[in-house]
Design an enzyme around this catalytic site. Structure first.
Site, PDB file in Angstrom:
ATOM      1  N   HIS A   1      37.064  44.275  41.842  1.00  0.00           N
ATOM      2  CA  HIS A   1      36.213  43.286  42.516  1.00  0.00           C
ATOM      3  C   HIS A   1      36.474  43.288  44.025  1.00  0.00           C
ATOM      4  O   HIS A   1      35.542  43.458  44.829  1.00  0.00           O
ATOM      5  CB  HIS A   1      36.495  41.895  41.925  1.00  0.00           C
ATOM      6  N   GLU A   2      37.732  43.122  44.391  1.00  0.00           N
ATOM      7  CA  GLU A   2      38.044  43.069  45.824  1.00  0.00           C
ATOM      8  C   GLU A   2      37.728  44.406  46.491  1.00  0.00           C
ATOM      9  O   GLU A   2      37.309  44.461  47.651  1.00  0.00           O
ATOM     10  CB  GLU A   2      39.509  42.670  46.050  1.00  0.00           C
TER      11      GLU A   2
ATOM     12  N   HIS B   1      34.228  44.439  47.639  1.00  0.00           N
ATOM     13  CA  HIS B   1      34.064  43.823  48.967  1.00  0.00           C
ATOM     14  C   HIS B   1      34.498  44.816  50.045  1.00  0.00           C
ATOM     15  O   HIS B   1      33.868  44.926  51.098  1.00  0.00           O
ATOM     16  CB  HIS B   1      34.932  42.572  49.096  1.00  0.00           C
TER      17      HIS B   1
HETATM   18 ZN   LIG Z   1      34.556  38.098  45.703  1.00  0.00          ZN
END
Ligand SMILES: [Zn+2]
Length: 690
Positions: A484-485, A488
């Site tokens: 997830h990170e 980003h």
């Molecule tokens: Zn996030």
């Protein structure tokens, strides 16, 4: 001759003893962490404020008619030093803070708030911006410039530039107070998190806990000079396994109560009065600016646009998830009864019985999969996915300054060309706040002359620590958090924009991150990275199948505890008048209103809901599930081609979404990628709620 030689070099030769005031000659211009000391921040901040003031003055005093170049562009490029120091300070104050940094953050918050107001409430400046905006059709602008102009104008209005002088003063006072309260909230929370420890002295009190979890707790005790004991903390990687496996119901209750009472202990770190004041100030501020509530104000610039749209959407998912959660609770109660336990299922029992049922149903638990999720392998897996999709290559660099030994730094390249720097900081420590996040020390953009500036990106998690005899072995959920990170991070690394300062709306920015979660458990990807940390054996197909089958397990709970927090967020920010707020009562009433079952607590209770009080998710915590509509549908774009690494879809995703940052309307970006608006079906199906 000599004089001529010295003069041009002169400016560069003088090095300040404050690293923020020098050009950074480190590799790739990353911050020279080992030179930066606490005493450097304040002078650098003050110089940064001063510099930006001068830059703004130059814009205002420009005798030429206002246009994009001499006003909007100059504004966008102002405050370079401030951003340089602010990014380092903000990142380190979250990932590696100490008493000095915390003191600085308390001191700087109101000064920074005042500085922003001095710019945003400056009428001469606003009139120039307004003039450019009103005459926008007369200028030849790129799409990015049009969006920047519109955003700049709206930001001024939303910051109060059009208010009367009296109201401007009220606004200033509110902003100053809010800035202090938000800092205090976060500092109280860190103190409360670090302040609680469950210390176990007798071996029999460890009943049910797997060996790895016990070793972790022993290592934690050792680090606290409590050799021979076992310590569990309120950090998620320490607490969750205890809740999952400890046979001692009384101790589970003790630890979980420590967790959900954070900031609500009526002590010096209590957050109740602080959040009551924050909520009321936000309402007051929004009213002053002409909005019904803070939610109306905050959502205007989001993809969702209105609180009604958010409520309707959350309501739909809530209705689908609540019956599933109730059925899950019933199944657990049945197991308790079957085992002869004469008690009613409570929130601190949920993880324990979920784990048991999962074991019964799927013959699977976290301890079976952990050996295949060694943290280095998981990172290799995410790098592999980024390589297949976007052709990126990651090379570990050891010659780049870091702020803590746990940081791993990678240079990112494509076709042999530099793309950016990625720092990854994975383990919990008392100097780090909870959760996981991604940010930048320097964001991608072009400088004022058009030269490319490459990003320096940082991602931070709180993953399972290595113990004395084992490397860090993750749960599948922790592996998902890393992906997830990393999503980003890719959004930041593949950004390809011109002007600084564009920001992606909260309810769109989780699309790039959440779409990455779809690859983590794909058999094709697991085959590459999920190798046993001792034998190197690839995760057996049988376990992959079990992982897949169990992926919809416990989704009622996961969805409901998340939605409960989202609804709580919306309740606080839907207030249309400042009111006397009794936090416990407000929270209970809000949860009763929606019918939250007593066996589940909201994922965040009010007093430790950092996303909405300290972070940027106020009236925005719904964003994660909102973006799930998008990521579920966007991942289907890959699936539909029969190839989860389809290059064409990937390059379209990069071109239309990742590279654009906040330079275009989110819905337009999405439609440019997918050709249509997404529906809610893929989300419900993915969660097994249909
Ligand atoms: Zn996030």
């Amino acid at each position: 001759m000599a004089a001529i030689l010295i003069i041009p070099g002169c400016k560069k030769e003088i090095k300040s003893d404050n690293p923020f005031l020098n050009e950074w000659d480190t590799p790739f211009g990353v911050p020279p962490f080992e030179q930066i000391m606490a005493k450097h921040y304040m002078p650098a901040y003050l110089k940064g404020f001063e510099e930006q003031k001068e830059e703004i003055k130059a814009v205002i005093n420009n005798p030429k008619e206002p246009d994009f170049q001499n006003t909007i562009k100059m504004l966008a490029y102002s405050g370079d030093l401030l951003s340089k120091v602010g990014r380092v300070f903000g990142a380190l104050n979250s990932a590696h803070t100490n008493d000095s940094l915390q003191a600085i953050s308390r001191e700087i918050a109101p000064i920074a708030a005042k500085h922003r107001d001095d710019i945003n409430l400056n009428d001469t400046l606003f009139q120039r911006v307004k003039s450019v905006y009103d005459n926008r059709d007369k200028f030849t602008l790129t799409d990015e410039e049009k969006k920047l102009l519109e955003d700049t104008y709206k930001d001024f209005v939303r910051s109060g530039a059009a208010l009367s002088p009296g109201d401007k003063n009220k606004l200033r006072a509110i902003n100053e107070e809010l800035s202090k309260l938000q800092v205090q909230f976060g500092q109280n929370l860190l103190a409360e998190t670090n302040g609680y420890k469950l210390v176990i002295e007798k071996k029999e009190d460890l009943s049910g806990l797997p060996e790895g979890v016990i070793a972790q707790a022993a290592a934690m005790a050792k680090s606290l000079k409590m050799d021979g004991k076992w310590v569990f903390t309120l950090q998620v990687p320490s607490m969750t396994p205890f809740l999952q496996y400890s046979d001692r119901r009384d101790l589970r209750e003790k630890l979980f109560t420590g967790y959900f009472m954070k900031g609500d202990n009526d002590n010096e770190f209590d957050n109740k009065a602080i959040i009551a004041r924050i909520a009321n100030l936000r309402t007051e501020r929004s009213k002053l600016l002409g909005y019904e509530s803070f939610a109306d104000y905050a959502l205007e610039r989001n993809m969702a646009k209105t609180p009604e749209k958010v409520s309707e959407f959350l309501g739909q998912v809530w209705a689908a998830a609540t019956p599933v959660a109730k059925a899950e609770a019933a199944a657990q109660q049945e197991l308790i009864d079957r085992e002869g336990g004469k008690f009613k299922l409570a929130p601190w029992d949920w993880w324990y019985y979920t784990e048991k049922i999962k074991k019964e149903k799927y013959d699977l638990d976290d301890e079976i999969t952990r050996p295949y999720f060694k943290i280095d392998n998981v990172m290799e897996g995410m790098f592999y996915v980024a390589n297949r999709l976007y052709g990126l290559e990651f090379t570990k660099r050891t010659d780049i300054p870091k702020y803590h030994p746990d940081v791993n730094t990678f240079e990112v390249k494509r076709d042999g060309k530099h793309v950016g720097i990625l720092m990854i900081d994975n383990y919990p420590r008392p100097s780090k706040r909870g959760g996981a996040w991604c940010g930048t020390y320097r964001s991608q953009r072009r400088d004022i002359k058009g030269k490319m500036i490459y990003p320096v990106v940082t991602m931070v998690t709180n993953s399972t620590l290595p113990s004395t005899d084992k490397p860090s072995l993750l749960t599948s959920l922790e592996a998902e958090t890393l992906f997830h990170e990393f999503g980003h991070a890719l959004n930041n690394l593949l950004s390809n924009i011109t002007y600084p300062g564009s920001s992606v709306p909260r309810d769109f920015v989780e699309l790039p991150s959440q779409i990455m979660e779809h690859w983590v458990l794909e058999p094709e990807v697991l085959k590459v990275y999920a190798k046993h940390y001792q034998t190197g054996e690839i995760i057996p197909t049988e376990i992959v199948e079990k992982l897949d089958k169990s992926s919809k397990f416990n989704q009622g709970f996961i969805t409901v505890e998340y939605l409960a927090a989202s609804l709580l967020d919306m309740e606080y920010h839907a207030l249309t008048e400042p009111v006397e707020l009794n936090i416990r009562e407000f929270e209970n009433k809000a949860m009763e209103k929606y019918g939250l079952i007593p066996e589940i607590k909201p994922r965040y209770r009010s007093t430790y809901f950092n996303h909405i009080w300290g972070g940027g998710y106020s009236a925005g915590y719904y964003s994660y599930i909102w973006c799930e509509i998008l990521d579920a549908d966007a991942f289907n774009a890959f699936r539909e081609t029969g190839d989860i690494f389809n290059k064409e879809v990937a390059s379209k995703f990069e071109k239309e979404i990742l590279s654009r940052g906040g330079t275009k309307d989110p819905l337009e970006m999405y439609i440019a990628f997918r050709g249509k608006e997404p529906g809610i079906d893929a989300l419900l199906e993915n969660r097994g709620l249909k």
